[in-house]
Design a protein around this motif. Structure first.
Motif, PDB file in Angstrom:
ATOM      1  N   SER A 222     -69.878 118.326 -96.985  1.00  0.00           N
ATOM      2  CA  SER A 222     -69.247 117.454 -97.973  1.00  0.00           C
ATOM      3  C   SER A 222     -68.096 116.636 -97.413  1.00  0.00           C
ATOM      4  CB  SER A 222     -68.728 118.302 -99.149  1.00  0.00           C
ATOM      5  OG  SER A 222     -67.839 119.307 -98.687  1.00  0.00           O
ATOM      6  N   PRO A 225     -69.094 112.605 -96.928  1.00  0.00           N
ATOM      7  CA  PRO A 225     -69.190 111.923 -98.234  1.00  0.00           C
ATOM      8  C   PRO A 225     -67.859 111.819 -98.953  1.00  0.00           C
ATOM      9  CG  PRO A 225     -71.001 113.463 -97.955  1.00  0.00           C
ATOM     10  CD  PRO A 225     -70.071 113.704 -96.821  1.00  0.00           C
ATOM     11  N   LEU A 226     -67.027 112.867 -98.848  1.00  0.00           N
ATOM     12  CA  LEU A 226     -65.714 112.822 -99.481  1.00  0.00           C
ATOM     13  C   LEU A 226     -64.837 111.751 -98.830  1.00  0.00           C
ATOM     14  CD1 LEU A 226     -63.771 114.087-101.534  1.00  0.00           C
ATOM     15  CD2 LEU A 226     -63.068 115.696 -99.754  1.00  0.00           C
ATOM     16  N   LYS A 228     -65.893 109.001 -97.347  1.00  0.00           N
ATOM     17  CA  LYS A 228     -66.409 107.699 -97.756  1.00  0.00           C
ATOM     18  C   LYS A 228     -65.964 107.372 -99.179  1.00  0.00           C
ATOM     19  CE  LYS A 228     -70.684 104.983 -97.884  1.00  0.00           C
ATOM     20  NZ  LYS A 228     -70.376 104.370 -99.184  1.00  0.00           N
ATOM     21  N   LEU A 229     -66.028 108.351-100.076  1.00  0.00           N
ATOM     22  CA  LEU A 229     -65.582 108.132-101.446  1.00  0.00           C
ATOM     23  C   LEU A 229     -64.102 107.783-101.490  1.00  0.00           C
ATOM     24  CD1 LEU A 229     -66.076 108.249-104.516  1.00  0.00           C
ATOM     25  CD2 LEU A 229     -65.600 110.724-104.392  1.00  0.00           C
ATOM     26  N   ASP A 232     -63.608 104.203-100.263  1.00  0.00           N
ATOM     27  CA  ASP A 232     -64.055 103.222-101.248  1.00  0.00           C
ATOM     28  C   ASP A 232     -63.047 103.082-102.380  1.00  0.00           C
ATOM     29  OD1 ASP A 232     -66.310 102.849 -99.737  1.00  0.00           O
ATOM     30  OD2 ASP A 232     -67.577 104.187-100.935  1.00  0.00           O
TER      31      ASP A 232
END
Length: 383
Positions: A222, A225-226, A228-229, A232
């Motif tokens: 995770s 993805p964390l 990248k979030l 963003d």
């Protein structure tokens, strides 16, 4: 009854022995690290830490003073000196004039050289070389000897580590990351745990199941993805990518499932009569949580604080992803990694650095350890 009592005492003795063995196995590596960090680098390179507590014999190779230091004492030329740089209690037991037989002579005796000269090495390390002709060359003769070295310790390794560039700043950076990343999840999880334990609302059981399921989610899966979030969202609000806020939120997210689960079990085990009496007196859920539940939940809060602080302080992966490698953000584990990369052979520096890095976690653990067992066992009977 006496037989049962005897069996009980025997069982307790076995348990105590088992616990003692486990404690020794856990403490021994740390003790070895401490001893290694206090040893001279030359000794650390040739022997293990367990030899540092007793007098040990080692084969050594020394070199006499160069021919430029010779003195004429008719009818011979003499070179003298001492194999030991300082009086540390070492004692020469045997010596030799060739690597094939480094223990050919007892200390204090005189050995003949091929060119008509002699060599004498005394137990205190002093030596005397004689020759009927002047010594030639730019380097002194090699001397092989066996010496008994007493235990020797030094603080030089710690002085070098603590005075090296960037260690102090990295220590502060680790505190900057660890303290908020421990407090923030505790504050959030405490409210969530109370709600899951004593407040009735639709989907409570499902939400609790999700929290338990998140306990088994691997961090490595995770992490990207964390990141990248976070990047963003940061672009939308104009927040820089490499900041302490990012790593605080990351550690908060990774620590929340365990925090909620641990605190919920403890709060659920508190007497319900206290909550009901407070509600009858007109207290709201917020009042009950702040004035009753929170003070009674200190053991569970301290238990989680130990786990979270140790995890964040020793973390390297999350810090590498969410922080830069600049000196103003590099944490202590990252600094130690750099020492390992650039000075891999200097084990005395690495051992001292590692022991410096564990001082804060050890202090936190021993200051809060009395709450640890109470917090972990909370809620083990009542569900």
């Amino acid at each position: 009854m006496s037989g049962i009592a005897g069996q009980g005492r025997t069982g307790n003795g076995i348990v105590h022995i088992a616990v003692l063995v486990i404690v020794i196995l856990w403490v021994m590596p740390t003790f070895g690290l401490l001893v290694s960090s206090l040893r001279d680098k030359d000794l650390l390179a040739v022997s293990g830490w367990w030899t540092a507590l007793t007098t040990t014999e080692r084969n050594e190779v020394g070199r006499a003073n160069p021919p430029a230091d010779q003195v004429e004492e008719a009818p011979v030329y003499v070179i003298s000196g001492n194999l030991f740089e300082a009086d540390g209690g070492a004692e020469v037991t045997r010596f030799g004039i060739s690597i094939q037989d480094p223990e050919a002579f007892d200390a204090g005796t005189t050995a003949d050289l091929k060119d008509g000269g002699t060599v004498t090495i005394n137990p205190d390390g002093s030596y005397r070389l004689t020759s009927p002709e002047p010594f030639e060359g730019s380097r002194g003769q090699r001397l092989f000897y066996t010496a008994a070295f007493p235990p020797e310790f030094t603080l030089q390794n710690y002085e070098e580590v603590l005075s090296s560039e960037g260690i102090g700043q990295s220590f502060i950076n680790s505190l900057t990351v660890a303290v908020p990343a421990t407090i923030i999840p505790i504050l959030i999880a405490a409210f969530a745990a109370y709600a899951l334990a004593w407040m009735k609302f639709p989907g409570r059981a499902l939400l609790l199941s999700v929290v338990v399921g998140l306990l088994v989610v691997p961090l490595q899966m995770s992490l990207i993805p964390l990141l990248k979030l976070y990047n963003d969202v940061g672009e939308i609000f104009g927040v820089p990518a490499k900041t302490y806020v990012g790593i605080w939120l990351a550690h908060t997210g990774f620590g929340m499932p365990l925090a909620i689960y641990l605190l919920r079990n403890y709060i659920r085990g508190l007497p319900g009569e206290i909550m009901e009496s407070a509600r009858i007196d007109g207290a709201s859920d917020f009042d009950i949580f702040m004035r009753i539940v929170l003070p009674l939940s200190m053991p569970a809060l301290a238990a989680f604080a130990i786990f979270q602080f140790l995890w964040v302080w020793n973390d390297l992966l999350v810090a590498m992803v969410f922080l830069s490698n600049s000196s103003d953000q590099l944490v202590l584990t990252g600094r130690l990694r750099e020492l390992l990369g650039s000075r891999g052979g200097n084990w005395e520096i690495l051992t001292a650095s590692a022991f410096v890095s564990i001082l804060v976690p050890v202090a936190v653990f021993f200051s809060l350890q009395r709450f640890l067992v109470r917090g972990l066992l909370a809620g083990s009977v009542k569900g």
